[in-house]
Design a protein around this motif. Structure first.
Motif, mmCIF file in Angstrom:
data_model
loop_
_atom_site.group_PDB
_atom_site.id
_atom_site.type_symbol
_atom_site.label_atom_id
_atom_site.label_comp_id
_atom_site.label_asym_id
_atom_site.label_seq_id
_atom_site.Cartn_x
_atom_site.Cartn_y
_atom_site.Cartn_z
ATOM 1 N N VAL A 115 0.867 -1.177 0.000
ATOM 2 C CA VAL A 115 0.000 0.000 0.000
ATOM 3 C C VAL A 115 0.905 1.229 0.000
ATOM 4 O O VAL A 115 1.869 1.294 0.764
ATOM 5 C CB VAL A 115 -0.919 0.032 1.249
ATOM 6 C CG1 VAL A 115 -1.842 1.232 1.202
ATOM 7 C CG2 VAL A 115 -1.710 -1.259 1.369
ATOM 8 N N GLN A 116 0.600 2.180 -0.873
ATOM 9 C CA GLN A 116 1.449 3.369 -0.981
ATOM 10 C C GLN A 116 0.598 4.629 -1.054
ATOM 11 O O GLN A 116 -0.476 4.629 -1.644
ATOM 12 C CB GLN A 116 2.328 3.287 -2.221
ATOM 13 C CG GLN A 116 3.303 4.453 -2.345
ATOM 14 C CD GLN A 116 4.195 4.308 -3.554
ATOM 15 O OE1 GLN A 116 3.742 4.456 -4.684
ATOM 16 N NE2 GLN A 116 5.457 3.976 -3.317
ATOM 17 N N THR A 117 1.107 5.703 -0.445
ATOM 18 C CA THR A 117 0.472 7.010 -0.525
ATOM 19 C C THR A 117 1.454 7.986 -1.143
ATOM 20 O O THR A 117 2.619 8.043 -0.742
ATOM 21 C CB THR A 117 0.062 7.518 0.873
ATOM 22 O OG1 THR A 117 -0.856 6.585 1.456
ATOM 23 C CG2 THR A 117 -0.583 8.888 0.804
ATOM 24 N N LEU A 118 0.974 8.750 -2.118
ATOM 25 C CA LEU A 118 1.757 9.802 -2.754
ATOM 26 C C LEU A 118 1.373 11.127 -2.110
ATOM 27 O O LEU A 118 0.187 11.431 -1.979
ATOM 28 C CB LEU A 118 1.456 9.841 -4.255
ATOM 29 C CG LEU A 118 2.051 11.005 -5.039
ATOM 30 C CD1 LEU A 118 3.563 10.856 -5.141
ATOM 31 C CD2 LEU A 118 1.419 11.066 -6.431
ATOM 32 N N ASP A 119 2.363 11.904 -1.694
ATOM 33 C CA ASP A 119 2.093 13.177 -1.020
ATOM 34 C C ASP A 119 2.710 14.325 -1.808
ATOM 35 O O ASP A 119 3.918 14.349 -2.031
ATOM 36 C CB ASP A 119 2.665 13.155 0.398
ATOM 37 C CG ASP A 119 2.309 14.413 1.181
ATOM 38 O OD1 ASP A 119 1.270 15.046 0.880
ATOM 39 O OD2 ASP A 119 3.077 14.773 2.088
ATOM 40 N N THR A 120 1.878 15.266 -2.224
ATOM 41 C CA THR A 120 2.359 16.448 -2.934
ATOM 42 C C THR A 120 2.184 17.715 -2.091
ATOM 43 O O THR A 120 2.398 18.819 -2.580
ATOM 44 C CB THR A 120 1.615 16.621 -4.278
ATOM 45 O OG1 THR A 120 0.210 16.719 -4.020
ATOM 46 C CG2 THR A 120 1.885 15.441 -5.203
#
Length: 168
Positions: free
Chosen positions: A18-23
């Motif tokens: 599971v991965q979260t991309l944070d901008t």
């Protein structure tokens, strides 16, 4: 044989990712205690209490207005720090980063938080976050473009947090 039984036989097998991309972009002089950094948060539910969770985080940009100042990073699980000191008053961190900016507004500093394997002994949903402690104060920058410019040729940094369930 059930899928769970098959997976249980292979210790070390990656069962889910599971991965979260944070901008999120942060420019702050706060964070004088450990505070959640941007949107670096991921939730994973282990299929067995004997399984482990492997964490990896890449940070697209982390810098400080003073090159002698430090920022400390750590992981939390459901709001509690994973690494803790067994004695003394020091707080264990996963990674420390020294600012490089100091007058160079084009300074960029990316980092990878070292791989961490957690043994939560749980089958409930687990939320992992990255927290930052701005040790010396002044302004730090997270996921900010060079000179904080929004235009052609200025790519916005991105950060990720990845949680992987590993068969135990």
């Amino acid at each position: 044989m059930s899928k769970a039984a098959e997976n249980a036989k292979v210790v070390g097998k990656i069962l889910q990712v599971v991965q979260t991309l944070d901008t999120t972009q942060v420019s702050s002089s706060g964070y004088s205690s450990f505070t959640d950094l941007g949107g670096l948060s991921v939730t994973i539910t282990p299929s067995s209490s004997s399984n482990k969770i492997m964490l990896l985080t890449t940070i697209g940009n982390l810098d400080h207005s003073q090159n002698t100042y430090q920022m400390h990073l750590r992981y939390t699980r459901n709001g509690s720090a994973i690494l803790t000191q067994s004695s003394g008053s020091q707080t264990a961190t996963t990674q420390s980063v020294r600012g490089i900016l100091s007058g160079d507004t084009n300074g960029q500093n990316c980092c990878v938080i070292p791989l961490l394997i957690d043994s939560p002994s749980s089958t409930s949903a687990l939320t992992y976050k990255v927290q930052l402690y701005n040790y010396n104060g002044n302004t730090f920058y997270y996921n900010r473009t060079a000179n904080n410019t929004d235009g052609a040729g200025f790519n916005a940094p991105q950060s990720t947090i990845t949680a992987m369930e590993v068969a135990g």
